[in-house]
Design an enzyme around this catalytic site. Structure first.
Site, PDB file in Angstrom:
ATOM      1  N   PRO B 290       0.779  -1.240   0.000  1.00  0.00           N
ATOM      2  CA  PRO B 290       0.000   0.000   0.000  1.00  0.00           C
ATOM      3  C   PRO B 290       0.811   1.292   0.000  1.00  0.00           C
ATOM      4  CG  PRO B 290       0.058  -0.944   2.199  1.00  0.00           C
ATOM      5  CD  PRO B 290       0.887  -1.845   1.326  1.00  0.00           C
ATOM      6  N   CYS B 291       2.106   1.230  -0.208  1.00  0.00           N
ATOM      7  CA  CYS B 291       2.899   2.445  -0.003  1.00  0.00           C
ATOM      8  C   CYS B 291       2.505   3.580  -0.954  1.00  0.00           C
ATOM      9  CB  CYS B 291       4.380   2.139  -0.118  1.00  0.00           C
ATOM     10  SG  CYS B 291       4.857   1.363  -1.651  1.00  0.00           S
TER      11      CYS B 291
END
Lengths: 335, 346
Positions: B290-291
């Protein structure tokens, strides 16, 4: 097709046990069961087919196993929570201590024992209150805790109708109803799924005259029968095939036939797409069931079948979770 | 962000769709979600797409012991992969106290994946592949489709979980020991157990069929159907939802996460799709890291706003899942809604 009578064939049910189930079994075996081989009550989950190309399965998750003993105190209040995508079905697990005893389990008698429970529930009327018992299942397993390997075999006991049911008609449900009827039926199904959506078998009371479909639990069959023009027997069909109903119909037909002596049974294989009723893939069928006199004998127990095949063969399955459980491997992969 | 306040809200206001002004601005400005917003968006997804359900945490005490063991063994490395606050090492339970007990994560099961993503991409390229969503940072997120690097997908060579065939053509190198190890030779072939003893079942009413395979009448290729359990968790660190994939092969056996990567857009496999411990479930699962989720969601929201569409936080997951579909194009999970994405939609 309507004229031609032929044997009704049912698509077998299939199992899927997720990693969590085996992990829980491991810890249960190590911490609670020890060498105790008593059968364990478990819960499977299933839902109607929700995609035109894929059947649904009976799924076992970590919560399928009973809670650990230190939680026994709260056991009474622990209710397996289902939801519309997870209708709970009772099952039983025989976990053996050795591979040898796994292979020498008397599979026929185990299956018969479960089939008898289903039969008893039909006779006692329990199945009408709690239709999930019709889909009762059986699992035998051997958990090799040293190798993180699990040998297992599922069975979905089905009472064999004798003589077999004859199929007189089977077609997409959308072809059988007018637009208004279909809308009314879909609305009723949606309502059923939202409210008491966990009961996999039900009666559909059709009052065709004012185009009204209502869905009632099985125990209301007699009311439906007297009040309506047509009663359909609906069930959540995990199967996606366009020409065959799924396995849960088998014991349902046995119930309808032996309890209510209905010989010409109209059934609805309820299937969904994207979580909503889809009458193009749902099937409406008609079967003729006339069981032999023997079924009236209180001592009689119908024959049963239902061991799951593994790639078409009568063999057990095996899964290894060494990759995610073996501490040595975990250490190496983490290094 | 005052955590205790959020916590309180999450527990109390799960059903009520309370949206404080401050959280709304975080959603529009950064593309992130507060816990309350995650619950709101999740509730909306479940109600519009009923194949999705909220899942409670099935874990109980014994699970924790296993998790702890794994923490000790693998925790250090996980921390370095996903960052400190992501993996709360030594946390005794998989139950996340900041999420309501009944709404720990979202899941949809038995989602078909009829084709491998790599083969789709070849077709896509042949048709003159295009940019899905432009990204000026040019950091590999949602870039144009490059040449698929590993498109050799021989179905015959898929490792068989049951016999533990070691896949000779295994191109996976990242975890060398994954399929290796001599002890596997001890595991007897399942074929040896063709029980001769007590199982004789012949029944005319059982459909004998090879229907495990998806039938596509107009197609000569008989397709094998993998299925997926797709789950969405809330990633506390990145404040975005996070997608996890648990794959099953055509005979419903667990797919090794490495094989899951075949169903991921090849641009993302191994870069943004990683194999990690699931925050709520057992074992290693493939996950879209999810960065960059917040940044991409922000772009999508900006596009919407430039088209005069006012984004609403309860629709976040629909947008998010549409975005995820570019990463996992062949996994047919449900995210339909009548929502115009403007010119960026296909």
């Amino acid at each position: 097709m309507a004229e031609e009578e032929h044997k009704l064939q049912f698509a077998p049910f299939h199992s899927l046990a997720d990693e969590g189930f085996w992990r829980r079994l491991c810890s249960l075996k190590l911490d609670t069961l020890g060498i105790d081989q008593s059968p364990i009550p478990i819960t499977g989950f299933y839902a109607p087919c929700s995609h035109a190309q894929v059947s649904n399965h009976l799924t076992l998750l970590s919560e399928s196993l009973p809670p650990e003993c230190d939680e026994q105190s709260s056991l009474a209040s622990t209710v397996i929570r289902g939801n519309r995508n997870r209708c709970p079905v009772p099952g039983i697990l025989y976990n053996t201590n050795t591979l040898e005893s796994f292979h020498t389990l008397d599979k026929q008698s185990l299956l018969k024992a479960e089939a008898k429970k289903i039969w008893d529930d039909i006779q006692s009327g329990k199945a009408e209150e709690e239709s999930a018992v019709l889909s009762r299942f059986l699992l035998i397993s051997f958990a090799d805790l040293k190798k993180w390997t699990f040998h297992y075999w599922f069975a979905f006991p089905a009472l064999v109708l004798d003589p077999p049911a004859k199929l007189t008609d089977l077609r997409p449900a959308s072809q059988c109803f007018s637009l208004e009827e279909a809308e009314s039926l879909k609305a009723a199904c949606n309502e059923w799924r939202k409210s008491t959506g966990l009961l996999g078998c039900f009666c559909i009371a059709l009052v065709l005259f004012i185009i009204l479909a209502t869905i009632r639990p099985l125990r209301d069959w007699e009311d439906c029968q007297s009040a309506c023009q047509k009663v359909l027997f609906g069930f959540y069909d995990p199967c996606h095939l366009p020409n065959h109903p799924g396995w849960p119909l088998r014991n349902f037909l046995a119930l309808i036939s032996s309890r209510w002596k209905v010989e010409k049974i109209s059934f609805l294989c309820y299937r969904e797409e994207r979580g909503f009723p889809n009458l193009d893939i749902s099937l409406l069928g008609e079967a003729l069931v006339s069981v032999s006199q023997a079924w009236d004998d209180p001592q009689f127990i119908p024959n049963a079948v239902g061991w799951e095949l593994n790639k078409g063969k009568k063999v057990s399955r095996c899964i290894t979770l060494a990759n995610s459980m073996d501490p040595t491997r975990l250490a190496i992969s983490a290094a | 962000m005052v955590l205790s306040q959020k916590l309180h809200e999450a527990f109390k206001g799960t059903v009520e769709r309370i949206t404080g002004p401050r959280t709304v601005s975080a959603f529009k400005e950064k593309g992130v979600l507060s816990i309350t917003e995650f619950i709101i968006a999740g509730d909306n997804l479940v109600s519009k797409c009923p194949t999705w359900s909220w899942s409670t945490c099935g874990s109980n005490s014994t699970e924790n012991e296993i998790v702890t063991t794994m923490d000790l063994l693998a925790g250090r490395d996980l921390v370095s992969i996903v960052g400190n606050s992501k993996w709360e090492s030594g946390e005794p339970s998989k139950r996340k106290s900041y999420l309501p007990l009944e709404k720990q994560y979202l899941i949809t099961r038995n989602v078909p994946c009829l084709r491998r993503a790599a083969s789709v991409e070849e077709e896509y390229e042949a048709a003159g592949g295009e940019v899905l969503l432009d990204n000026e940072d040019n950091d590999g997120w949602l870039a144009t489709h490059g040449k698929p690097k590993e498109t050799k997908l021989d179905e015959e060579n898929l490792p068989n979980m049951e016999t533990l065939d070691i896949n000779k053509n295994n191109t996976i190198k990242s975890i060398p020991s994954y399929f290796g190890g001599e002890e596997e030779e001890d595991i007897p072939d399942i074929g040896d157990y063709n029980d001769p003893d007590n199982l004789v079942e012949t029944d005319a009413a059982t459909l004998q069929s090879t229907y495990l395979v998806a039938h596509e009448p107009d197609d000569d290729n008989i397709l094998k159907t993998r299925t997926y359990d797709v789950s969405i968790t809330y990633d506390k660190y990145y404040q975005t939802p996070r997608v996890w994939l648990t794959g099953y092969d055509e005979s419903r056996m667990l797919l090794q996460p490495e094989l899951v990567l075949e169903d991921v857009s090849q641009d993302h496999a191994r870069k943004t799709v990683t194999i990690e411990d699931h925050p709520h479930l057992y074992g290693k699962h493939a996950s879209v890291h999810p960065c960059r989720h917040g940044a991409v969601m922000k772009k999508i929201i900006d596009v919407l706003m430039s088209h005069g569409v006012e984004p609403q936080v309860d629709k976040y997951l629909f947008l998010f899942l549409k975005f995820m579909a570019s990463v996992i194009p062949t996994i047919e999970y449900d995210y339909t809604m009548d929502f115009d994405l403007g010119s960026s939609s296909h």
